[in-house]
Write a protein that holds these residues in place. Structure first.
Motif, PDB file in Angstrom:
ATOM      1  N   MET A  83       1.285  31.659  16.701  1.00  0.00           N
ATOM      2  CA  MET A  83      -0.051  31.419  16.177  1.00  0.00           C
ATOM      3  C   MET A  83      -1.149  31.761  17.173  1.00  0.00           C
ATOM      4  SD  MET A  83       1.895  28.565  14.937  1.00  0.00           S
ATOM      5  CE  MET A  83       2.729  28.454  13.385  1.00  0.00           C
ATOM      6  N   ARG A  84      -0.856  31.602  18.446  1.00  0.00           N
ATOM      7  CA  ARG A  84      -1.839  31.924  19.496  1.00  0.00           C
ATOM      8  C   ARG A  84      -1.098  32.087  20.818  1.00  0.00           C
ATOM      9  NH1 ARG A  84      -5.432  26.713  19.078  1.00  0.00           N
ATOM     10  NH2 ARG A  84      -5.555  27.760  17.136  1.00  0.00           N
ATOM     11  N   GLY A  85      -1.769  32.663  21.761  1.00  0.00           N
ATOM     12  CA  GLY A  85      -1.169  32.900  23.062  1.00  0.00           C
ATOM     13  C   GLY A  85      -1.405  31.750  24.023  1.00  0.00           C
ATOM     14  N   ALA A  86      -0.674  31.784  25.114  1.00  0.00           N
ATOM     15  CA  ALA A  86      -0.878  30.841  26.217  1.00  0.00           C
ATOM     16  C   ALA A  86      -1.173  31.674  27.456  1.00  0.00           C
ATOM     17  CB  ALA A  86       0.359  29.976  26.426  1.00  0.00           C
ATOM     18  N   ARG A  87      -2.055  31.184  28.289  1.00  0.00           N
ATOM     19  CA  ARG A  87      -2.489  31.922  29.475  1.00  0.00           C
ATOM     20  C   ARG A  87      -1.843  31.356  30.735  1.00  0.00           C
ATOM     21  NH1 ARG A  87      -5.366  35.894  28.123  1.00  0.00           N
ATOM     22  NH2 ARG A  87      -6.715  35.811  26.328  1.00  0.00           N
ATOM     23  N   ALA A  88      -1.902  32.130  31.795  1.00  0.00           N
ATOM     24  CA  ALA A  88      -1.354  31.718  33.088  1.00  0.00           C
ATOM     25  C   ALA A  88      -1.926  30.362  33.484  1.00  0.00           C
ATOM     26  CB  ALA A  88      -1.665  32.759  34.155  1.00  0.00           C
ATOM     27  N   GLY A  89      -1.039  29.507  33.973  1.00  0.00           N
ATOM     28  CA  GLY A  89      -1.427  28.175  34.417  1.00  0.00           C
ATOM     29  C   GLY A  89      -1.296  27.106  33.356  1.00  0.00           C
TER      30      GLY A  89
END
Length: 131
Positions: A83-89
């Motif tokens: 559904m959506r991305g996840a970013r670094a950290g």
């Protein structure tokens, strides 16, 4: 802790991805990882292939708490909706819940969340085999 669950945690690929612990009880499992350089794609977000793999790992880990010592589970099918991305950290938490566990097949739902935001859901089908 089940020896097979310890082996899942200690697997070199899982260690490389950042799995440190897995909770597994009553067919359910929970694991989390921090999105780091080794799991992001060239666009700078959590790699879809890693997301799929960790949904499968979480489903298997939960199922282990319900399987007898002489029963093994292999992936028969997996459907993942991102559904959506996840970013670094960011910390991604995976949770599995058995829908139905029969004599030869099991259906497990898995969710992946960052905080309370659902980033992916999966339905994992496992074939149960005599070990």
């Amino acid at each position: 802790m089940d020896q097979r669950l310890e082996q899942v945690i200690a697997h070199p690929l899982h260690q490389h991805l950042g799995i440190e612990t897995i909770e597994s009880e009553s067919g359910k499992a929970r694991l989390s990882i921090v999105v780091g350089d080794n799991v992001i794609n060239p666009a700078g977000v959590f790699h879809g292939g890693v997301l799929y793999l960790l949904c499968d790992v979480c489903a298997y880990a939960g199922l282990l708490s319900q399987l007898g010592a002489h029963t093994e589970a292999v992936t028969h099918d997996i459907h993942v909706s991102v559904m959506r991305g996840a970013r670094a950290g960011e910390v991604v938490v995976f949770e599995s819940n058995p829908v139905r566990v029969g004599r030869r097949i099991a259906f497990i739902d898995v969710s992946a969340r960052v905080d309370e935001r659902l980033i992916a859901s999966a339905r994992v089908t496992k074939t149960l085999l005599d070990a």
